[in-house]
Design a protein around this motif. Structure first.
Motif, PDB file in Angstrom:
ATOM      1  N   GLY A 173      -0.436   9.322  -5.618  1.00 48.44           N
ATOM      2  CA  GLY A 173      -0.685  10.409  -4.697  1.00 48.44           C
ATOM      3  C   GLY A 173      -0.118  11.751  -5.099  1.00 48.44           C
ATOM      4  O   GLY A 173      -0.375  12.272  -6.197  1.00 48.44           O
ATOM      5  N   LEU A 174       0.657  12.343  -4.217  1.00 47.57           N
ATOM      6  CA  LEU A 174       1.070  13.738  -4.332  1.00 47.57           C
ATOM      7  C   LEU A 174       1.855  14.051  -5.595  1.00 47.57           C
ATOM      8  O   LEU A 174       1.700  15.130  -6.175  1.00 47.57           O
ATOM      9  CB  LEU A 174       1.899  14.127  -3.100  1.00 47.57           C
ATOM     10  CG  LEU A 174       1.155  14.122  -1.765  1.00 47.57           C
ATOM     11  CD1 LEU A 174       2.107  14.463  -0.629  1.00 47.57           C
ATOM     12  CD2 LEU A 174      -0.009  15.110  -1.791  1.00 47.57           C
ATOM     13  N   SER A 213      -5.644  12.862  -3.543  1.00 50.43           N
ATOM     14  CA  SER A 213      -4.690  11.901  -2.984  1.00 50.43           C
ATOM     15  C   SER A 213      -5.347  11.068  -1.888  1.00 50.43           C
ATOM     16  O   SER A 213      -5.214   9.836  -1.857  1.00 50.43           O
ATOM     17  CB  SER A 213      -3.465  12.629  -2.424  1.00 50.43           C
ATOM     18  OG  SER A 213      -2.733  13.269  -3.446  1.00 50.43           O
ATOM     19  N   LEU A 214      -6.081  11.721  -0.981  1.00 54.45           N
ATOM     20  CA  LEU A 214      -6.760  10.991   0.084  1.00 54.45           C
ATOM     21  C   LEU A 214      -7.825  10.051  -0.478  1.00 54.45           C
ATOM     22  O   LEU A 214      -8.040   8.950   0.057  1.00 54.45           O
ATOM     23  CB  LEU A 214      -7.390  11.969   1.070  1.00 54.45           C
ATOM     24  CG  LEU A 214      -6.405  12.701   1.999  1.00 54.45           C
ATOM     25  CD1 LEU A 214      -7.135  13.757   2.817  1.00 54.45           C
ATOM     26  CD2 LEU A 214      -5.695  11.712   2.917  1.00 54.45           C
ATOM     27  N   ALA A 215      -8.494  10.475  -1.549  1.00 51.09           N
ATOM     28  CA  ALA A 215      -9.503   9.621  -2.172  1.00 51.09           C
ATOM     29  C   ALA A 215      -8.867   8.337  -2.707  1.00 51.09           C
ATOM     30  O   ALA A 215      -9.388   7.235  -2.512  1.00 51.09           O
ATOM     31  CB  ALA A 215     -10.203  10.379  -3.303  1.00 51.09           C
ATOM     32  N   PHE A 216      -7.737   8.478  -3.375  1.00 55.33           N
ATOM     33  CA  PHE A 216      -7.033   7.305  -3.895  1.00 55.33           C
ATOM     34  C   PHE A 216      -6.512   6.431  -2.755  1.00 55.33           C
ATOM     35  O   PHE A 216      -6.594   5.200  -2.815  1.00 55.33           O
ATOM     36  CB  PHE A 216      -5.878   7.727  -4.798  1.00 55.33           C
ATOM     37  CG  PHE A 216      -6.261   7.834  -6.249  1.00 55.33           C
ATOM     38  CD1 PHE A 216      -6.653   6.717  -6.958  1.00 55.33           C
ATOM     39  CD2 PHE A 216      -6.238   9.057  -6.903  1.00 55.33           C
ATOM     40  CE1 PHE A 216      -7.006   6.797  -8.293  1.00 55.33           C
ATOM     41  CE2 PHE A 216      -6.596   9.157  -8.232  1.00 55.33           C
ATOM     42  CZ  PHE A 216      -6.984   8.026  -8.934  1.00 55.33           C
ATOM     43  N   PHE A 217      -5.945   7.048  -1.731  1.00 53.77           N
ATOM     44  CA  PHE A 217      -5.394   6.277  -0.615  1.00 53.77           C
ATOM     45  C   PHE A 217      -6.457   5.379   0.017  1.00 53.77           C
ATOM     46  O   PHE A 217      -6.222   4.199   0.269  1.00 53.77           O
ATOM     47  CB  PHE A 217      -4.822   7.213   0.454  1.00 53.77           C
ATOM     48  CG  PHE A 217      -3.568   7.944   0.044  1.00 53.77           C
ATOM     49  CD1 PHE A 217      -2.999   7.756  -1.208  1.00 53.77           C
ATOM     50  CD2 PHE A 217      -2.958   8.838   0.917  1.00 53.77           C
ATOM     51  CE1 PHE A 217      -1.843   8.436  -1.588  1.00 53.77           C
ATOM     52  CE2 PHE A 217      -1.807   9.518   0.549  1.00 53.77           C
ATOM     53  CZ  PHE A 217      -1.250   9.326  -0.707  1.00 53.77           C
ATOM     54  N   THR A 218      -7.634   5.969   0.288  1.00 52.24           N
ATOM     55  CA  THR A 218      -8.680   5.188   0.944  1.00 52.24           C
ATOM     56  C   THR A 218      -9.227   4.097   0.029  1.00 52.24           C
ATOM     57  O   THR A 218      -9.536   2.986   0.480  1.00 52.24           O
ATOM     58  CB  THR A 218      -9.814   6.098   1.420  1.00 52.24           C
ATOM     59  OG1 THR A 218     -10.254   6.931   0.331  1.00 52.24           O
ATOM     60  CG2 THR A 218      -9.361   6.999   2.555  1.00 52.24           C
ATOM     61  N   TRP A 219      -9.348   4.383  -1.255  1.00 46.29           N
ATOM     62  CA  TRP A 219      -9.829   3.369  -2.206  1.00 46.29           C
ATOM     63  C   TRP A 219      -8.861   2.188  -2.271  1.00 46.29           C
ATOM     64  O   TRP A 219      -9.266   1.029  -2.192  1.00 46.29           O
ATOM     65  CB  TRP A 219     -10.006   3.994  -3.582  1.00 46.29           C
ATOM     66  CG  TRP A 219     -10.520   3.051  -4.629  1.00 46.29           C
ATOM     67  CD1 TRP A 219      -9.782   2.176  -5.390  1.00 46.29           C
ATOM     68  CD2 TRP A 219     -11.889   2.863  -5.039  1.00 46.29           C
ATOM     69  NE1 TRP A 219     -10.601   1.464  -6.250  1.00 46.29           N
ATOM     70  CE2 TRP A 219     -11.888   1.865  -6.052  1.00 46.29           C
ATOM     71  CE3 TRP A 219     -13.093   3.450  -4.659  1.00 46.29           C
ATOM     72  CZ2 TRP A 219     -13.054   1.455  -6.686  1.00 46.29           C
ATOM     73  CZ3 TRP A 219     -14.270   3.027  -5.288  1.00 46.29           C
ATOM     74  CH2 TRP A 219     -14.241   2.047  -6.286  1.00 46.29           C
ATOM     75  N   TRP A 273       4.348   5.275   4.658  1.00 47.61           N
ATOM     76  CA  TRP A 273       4.451   6.135   3.472  1.00 47.61           C
ATOM     77  C   TRP A 273       4.987   7.517   3.838  1.00 47.61           C
ATOM     78  O   TRP A 273       5.887   8.041   3.175  1.00 47.61           O
ATOM     79  CB  TRP A 273       3.068   6.261   2.815  1.00 47.61           C
ATOM     80  CG  TRP A 273       2.971   7.353   1.797  1.00 47.61           C
ATOM     81  CD1 TRP A 273       3.393   7.311   0.498  1.00 47.61           C
ATOM     82  CD2 TRP A 273       2.413   8.668   2.002  1.00 47.61           C
ATOM     83  NE1 TRP A 273       3.135   8.515  -0.126  1.00 47.61           N
ATOM     84  CE2 TRP A 273       2.540   9.364   0.775  1.00 47.61           C
ATOM     85  CE3 TRP A 273       1.827   9.312   3.080  1.00 47.61           C
ATOM     86  CZ2 TRP A 273       2.096  10.676   0.618  1.00 47.61           C
ATOM     87  CZ3 TRP A 273       1.387  10.611   2.924  1.00 47.61           C
ATOM     88  CH2 TRP A 273       1.517  11.280   1.703  1.00 47.61           C
ATOM     89  N   ALA A 274       4.456   8.109   4.906  1.00 50.76           N
ATOM     90  CA  ALA A 274       4.896   9.444   5.315  1.00 50.76           C
ATOM     91  C   ALA A 274       6.350   9.423   5.773  1.00 50.76           C
ATOM     92  O   ALA A 274       7.138  10.327   5.437  1.00 50.76           O
ATOM     93  CB  ALA A 274       3.996   9.966   6.439  1.00 50.76           C
ATOM     94  N   LEU A 291       0.823  -1.207   0.000  1.00 48.49           N
ATOM     95  CA  LEU A 291       0.000   0.000   0.000  1.00 48.49           C
ATOM     96  C   LEU A 291       0.857   1.256   0.000  1.00 48.49           C
ATOM     97  O   LEU A 291       0.512   2.260  -0.636  1.00 48.49           O
ATOM     98  CB  LEU A 291      -0.932  -0.015   1.206  1.00 48.49           C
ATOM     99  CG  LEU A 291      -2.121  -0.972   1.092  1.00 48.49           C
ATOM    100  CD1 LEU A 291      -2.936  -0.984   2.369  1.00 48.49           C
ATOM    101  CD2 LEU A 291      -3.008  -0.607  -0.089  1.00 48.49           C
ATOM    102  N   GLN A 292       1.974   1.219   0.694  1.00 49.34           N
ATOM    103  CA  GLN A 292       2.875   2.376   0.729  1.00 49.34           C
ATOM    104  C   GLN A 292       3.273   2.811  -0.674  1.00 49.34           C
ATOM    105  O   GLN A 292       3.207   4.001  -1.016  1.00 49.34           O
ATOM    106  CB  GLN A 292       4.118   2.012   1.534  1.00 49.34           C
ATOM    107  CG  GLN A 292       5.252   3.036   1.442  1.00 49.34           C
ATOM    108  CD  GLN A 292       6.571   2.476   1.985  1.00 49.34           C
ATOM    109  OE1 GLN A 292       6.613   1.377   2.558  1.00 49.34           O
ATOM    110  NE2 GLN A 292       7.642   3.214   1.805  1.00 49.34           N
TER     111      GLN A 292
END
Length: 526
Positions: A149-150, A360-366, A297-298, A141-142
């Protein structure tokens, strides 16, 4: 040369950008159809040369743009509006966010939402974990977050900002070449500017063709599971041809209301599927995996952003990181134009924060929910989603749904989502191609739209028959490299113009800004 011969083209007029783009695209399609083996050899050799020699540039340029945007958002320039100083946003913030989410709800959610995480589970990136382990699941996932993402949205955001600023605040035509006025001056209307626009056309064309190819793979696999349709190149060509007719007719007839309905429908269906999987899936596991993978990831963000191939790993980077970054580069002009169109009147700060964070948050959660569900199936339920994905990339999403209730219904919804995403994205891309080759016209001639619709579909078919997914990936990476240089220079040009305007307005706070005056003159001229 006479003054008459030097007359700039009027908006909507066809010129050398159109004819050159059409000619070279036709030659490429003929090459793919008649000399397939030669095309594959050339693109494979070019791919190795591009990624070996310049792969690092994708990492450096995209990270540099991201840092520039974050700095810009928190600088004094962040308060400047994309338009006149008196302009205010055309859409409310909730509506604007909804449209941002609509922009990201593309074929990639179905194509890669499961396929990328489950592939990384079976073969962890850069050997950072043992396959099919807890650590491999987190790494899976990372790296999916990194690819979707960004960095991707930094490319789109810098394009959208530059186009909106140039068009709404400076009154220029919505062409990529016009964004280089601060560093090229009037030369943007000459050969240099035309070369930039032609490169933008080809980057957009091949980015769209890749999406069409991926969409065909998904739809074919879904229909194969639901209705027994053969999963082969013939079926995929038929799917591309049928969808090409639909999105070309849509672009020509301008049935915006229909496309809006489809967009809302796709967003609603995507949310329904997301909530369904979150409820029927291993909810607690998904939440814990999401939190842990976000933390990793962060913590690893800058290492991932600059991890090259000095000690190997080129093949993996070609398949994933380099391909993804190249794909985003090729979509830069299209998504940038869309973002600019919905963002007039917003501040630079609000634009950057919204575009970088919300999608980015939308993709992460999906990815966490659907990819995490597939990971749980393979690790704890004896599933074989990874094996089916390795056999055929288009299997991943549907192989996962089969392990949960109502799989027939959810698979049907997934196919419908793929079709809608396919049509809406291609429709918009056809419009952008038509506009870019019609001197920035907001209403390109119908004949131009039809021609680009057909060429887009034919290009996708030619690449699919030439080598399937690998041919699509190779071509995107090779053709995106010149446009990567365009994006880097675009960011420099935008920064130069913005700094000049900020200095002027700081020295003359009581005077109308030069940008406002120029915009008012442009409005009066129109």
């Amino acid at each position: 040369m006479s003054r008459q011969l030097q007359r700039p083209l009027r908006t909507g007029e066809l010129g050398s950008v159109f004819w050159t783009s059409i000619g070279v695209a036709a030659v490429f399609v003929a090459w793919a159809a008649l000399f397939t083996e030669n095309l594959n050899r050339v693109t494979a050799a070019s791919l190795n040369w591009v990624t070996t020699s310049f792969g690092w540039s994708y990492l450096v340029v995209t990270l540099g743009i991201l840092i520039f945007l974050v700095f810009l958002a928190f600088s004094p320039a962040g308060g400047i509006r994309l338009g006149k100083d008196t302009d205010r946003p055309e859409f409310s913030t909730p509506a604007w966010i909804a449209m941002l989410l609509g922009a990201v709800m593309g074929i990639g959610l179905v194509s890669y939402g499961v396929a990328e995480p489950i592939s990384h589970l079976a073969a962890p990136p850069h050997g950072l974990a043992e396959p099919n382990t807890h650590e491999a699941a987190v790494r899976a996932l990372q790296y999916s977050y990194f690819d979707w993402g960004l960095h991707a949205w930094a490319v789109f955001a810098v394009f959208g900002l530059a186009i909106a600023y140039s068009t709404y605040r400076k009154g220029r035509r919505p062409l990529v070449s016009q964004l280089f006025t601060p560093i090229l001056g009037n030369r943007v209307n000459g050969p240099a500017g035309k070369a930039i626009d032609i490169l933008a056309v080809f980057a957009t064309l091949f980015g769209t063709a890749t999406s069409l190819g991926l969409g065909a793979l998904q739809i074919n696999n879904g229909m194969g599971r639901l209705f027994g349709v053969p999963v082969n190149s013939v079926a995929q060509v038929v799917i591309i041809a049928a969808i090409t007719v639909v999105f070309t007719l849509s672009a020509v007839t301008g049935i915006n209301k229909g496309i809006k309905v489809l967009s809302y429908t796709s967003s609603t269906l995507a949310v329904v599927m997301f909530v369904f999987m979150l409820i029927v899936g291993p909810t607690v596991f998904l939440i814990n995996l999401y939190i842990e993978s976000i933390g990793v990831w962060a913590g690893d963000f800058f290492r991932m952003s600059l991890q090259g191939t000095a000690f190997g790993g080129l093949a993996w980077m070609q398949l994933w990181t380099y391909f993804m970054l190249a794909w985003w580069v090729s979509w830069g002009a299209f998504v940038g134009v869309f973002l600019a169109r919905i963002s007039r009147g917003r501040t630079i700060r609000g634009f950057i924060m919204g575009v970088l964070t919300v999608p980015s948050l939308a993709f992460f959660t999906w990815f966490a929910v659907f990819g995490g569900a597939a990971i749980h199936v393979d690790l704890f339920e004896g599933g074989d989603v990874a094996r089916q994905t390795a056999a055929d990339f288009g299997n991943a999403f549907f192989a996962t749904l089969e392990h949960f209730p109502l799989s027939g219904i959810t698979s049907g919804i997934a196919v419908l989502l793929a079709v809608i995403f396919f049509v809406t994205s291609a429709d918009s891309n056809t419009y952008v191609l038509g506009s870019m080759t019609s001197n920035g016209s907001l209403a390109p001639p119908r004949s131009v739209l039809v021609l680009w619709g057909i060429l887009t579909g034919v290009t996708a078919v030619a690449l699919m028959l030439a080598g399937g997914l690998s041919a699509l990936q190779n071509t995107v990476i090779v053709t995106s490299l010149p446009f990567l240089a365009i994006i880097a220079c675009l960011a420099v040009s935008f920064a130069k113009e913005l700094a000049s305007d900020v200095r002027h307005e700081t020295k003359n706070p009581t005077e109308p800004s030069r940008t406002s005056v120029q915009k008012e003159k442009a409005d009066a001229a129109h």
